[in-house]
Design an enzyme around this catalytic site. Structure first.
Site, mmCIF file in Angstrom:
data_model
loop_
_atom_site.group_PDB
_atom_site.id
_atom_site.type_symbol
_atom_site.label_atom_id
_atom_site.label_comp_id
_atom_site.label_asym_id
_atom_site.label_seq_id
_atom_site.Cartn_x
_atom_site.Cartn_y
_atom_site.Cartn_z
ATOM 1 N N GLU A 166 112.304 104.238 -42.707
ATOM 2 C CA GLU A 166 112.940 105.092 -43.726
ATOM 3 C C GLU A 166 112.819 106.587 -43.422
ATOM 4 O OE1 GLU A 166 111.462 104.029 -47.601
ATOM 5 O OE2 GLU A 166 112.277 102.019 -47.498
ATOM 6 N N GLU A 365 112.781 95.061 -45.522
ATOM 7 C CA GLU A 365 112.048 95.192 -46.788
ATOM 8 C C GLU A 365 112.994 94.874 -47.923
ATOM 9 O OE1 GLU A 365 109.926 98.835 -47.866
ATOM 10 O OE2 GLU A 365 109.252 99.081 -45.793
#
Ligand code: BGP
Length: 463
Positions: A166, A365
């Site tokens: 991220e 995720e």
């Protein structure tokens, strides 16, 4: 209906070094920005639980690998802590860290669990942050040396590598919206940081490919599909496209296509905040794209056009170009304040198939953080987290549909394996297949979802 997934599908979960290992200075680990920020302003952190008190994986990993086996994992992702391996960010390698990570990855492999390893999960070594962190070109060089060291030291054990988790989050948190150190609000800095993270990723990919290693390397991105309030309103649609360019395509396009989105370049040029680009950088980014894309998905973004005209007089922000739209009646996870929209995962996967060359990808995720799970403990001491089973099932059905339609998605990792420390929530919201009791020295107990996940992995699907 039976949902069967492709052969050799990756079933598992994801975690990170800083959130699980624990103990700031244990065995020569250097400080990173989280250790530092917590010491500086503990009141910022929920319940004042800091990064030193995490799930103690550093000492408990053997027990944990057995629990992963019991919950059906065939793959597991964690990250190497840069500040554990190279305490000052550059220079000397901590041999105790080398032994720890080698033992950890070997233990996983010996138990039939393939380790996926990420190099950077928000955890800048403090000594590099003091020289500017991702704002500084020196950090890019230091990161590439660190990455190359990891490939050399662990490349015989690890065949799946990721350059970042991220990378938009350090940009947003550290330089726009104040939830990561150094806690600035500065769009020019945000652009430079994002640019350097992209460049660092491409350079690490180049080093990996040129090093002749026999695995794959990619990046893990949190993709947040941007939905316009009204699909028939051109202004709403345009605003959603800009939000998509800022928060998704700023990393997705360079990672997969080797180029930055044109809309973004134009905005940055207009604002006069182009990053410092050296000769040869853009070619390097163009030529060194990923083998594999990790997709983190939690929530979508709902967007509407700005009601007031863009005002560049004050310091610019991405939000000058769109407004968030508070859609009525949306399904929410009240503990995290995030919308639950299962179809979003299907839309992302369809987008990668249609617009990104059907790049090989997996869900890296997806998960649900819930507060106060102790109230669901049954008479056998197990947390009955049916809501988590439902959440994962609902998302997996959409993943299955995308695969049926041809998307090259090869795995699913839930966030997370065992309850862990989170950046600003500490242990408030629990995400794991396995509960961690902090009051009892981190005692682990498999939740109902963990038992259920084993059956999914064994059957390679569910009914
Ligand atoms: C992702 C991060 C994870 C993890 C997760 C849950 O953005 O990659 O590190 O923390 O979100 O979010 P949170 O812990 O903030 O609730």
């Amino acid at each position: 209906k039976t949902y069967t997934f492709p052969e050799n599908f990756w079933w598992g979960s994801a975690a990170s070094g800083p959130q699980t290992e624990g103990r700031v200075s244990n065995d020569g680990k250097g400080e990173n920005i989280w250790d530092h920020w917590y010491a500086l302003e503990p009141e910022k952190f929920f319940d004042q639980v800091g990064p030193e008190k995490t799930s103690q994986v550093y000492t408990k990993y053997k027990e944990d690998v057995q629990l992963m086996k019991e919950t059906g994992h065939n793959t597991f992702r964690t990250s190497i802590q840069w500040s554990r391996l190279i305490p000052e960010g550059t220079g000397e390698i901590n041999q105790k860290a080398v032994s720890f990570y080698r033992d950890y990855f070997t233990e996983l492999l010996n138990n039939g669990i393939e380790p996926f390893v990420n190099l950077y999960h928000f955890d800048m070594p403090l000594s590099l942050q003091e020289k500017g962190g991702w704002l500084s070109r020196e950090t890019v060089d230091a990161y590439v040396s660190y990455a190359a060291a990891c490939f050399e030291l662990f490349g015989d054990l690890v065949k799946k590598w990721f350059t970042h988790n991220e990378p938009i989050v350090p940009v947003e948190g550290g330089y726009l919206y104040q939830f990561h150190y150094p806690n600035h609000i500065n769009m020019k800095e945000a652009v430079q940081v994002g640019y350097h993270e992209n460049l660092a990723s491409a350079k690490a990919i180049k080093a990996y490919h040129e090093g002749g290693h026999d695995g794959e390397i990619g990046i893990i991105l949190n993709l947040t599909p941007s939905y316009p309030r009204d699909e028939t309103n051109q202004d709403d649609v345009k605003a959603a496209q800009i939000a998509d360019a800022f928060f998704n395509r700023s990393f997705l396009d360079p990672a997969v296509k080797g180029e930055f989105p044109q809309e973004l370049i134009e905005i940055v040029k207009t604002l006069g905040i182009m990053p410092d680009i050296h000769e040869g950088d853009l070619e390097l980014i163009r030529e060194n794209t990923i083998d594999l894309l990790g997709i983190n998905y939690y929530q979508p973004r709902r967007i509407k056009a700005k009601e007031t005209p863009i005002d560049h007089e004050h310091s610019p922000m991405p939000d000058d170009y769109f407004d968030n739209y508070d859609m009525p009646n949306k399904k929410m996870n009240p503990y995290r304040g995030w919308e639950i929209y299962e179809k979003g995962i299907y839309d992302i996967l369809t987008n990668t198939r249609e617009n990104y060359g059907n790049i090989k990808c997996y869900i890296s995720e997806n998960g649900m953080g819930v507060e106060g799970e102790e109230r669901f403990v049954n008479s056998e001491g197990m947390i009955e987290d049916d809501y988590r089973i439902e959440f994962v099932t609902d998302h997996l059905k959409y993943v299955h549909q995308a695969i049926q339609e041809g998307t090259n998605c090869v795995g699913y990792h839930m966030w997370t394996c065992m309850d862990n420390w989170s950046w600003t929530n500490a242990y408030k919201n629990r995400y794991g297949f396995i509960a961690v009791d902090l009051a009892q020295d981190g005692k682990r107990t498999i939740k109902k979802s963990g038992r259920w996940f084993k059956t999914v992995s064994e059957k390679n699907g569910f009914d």
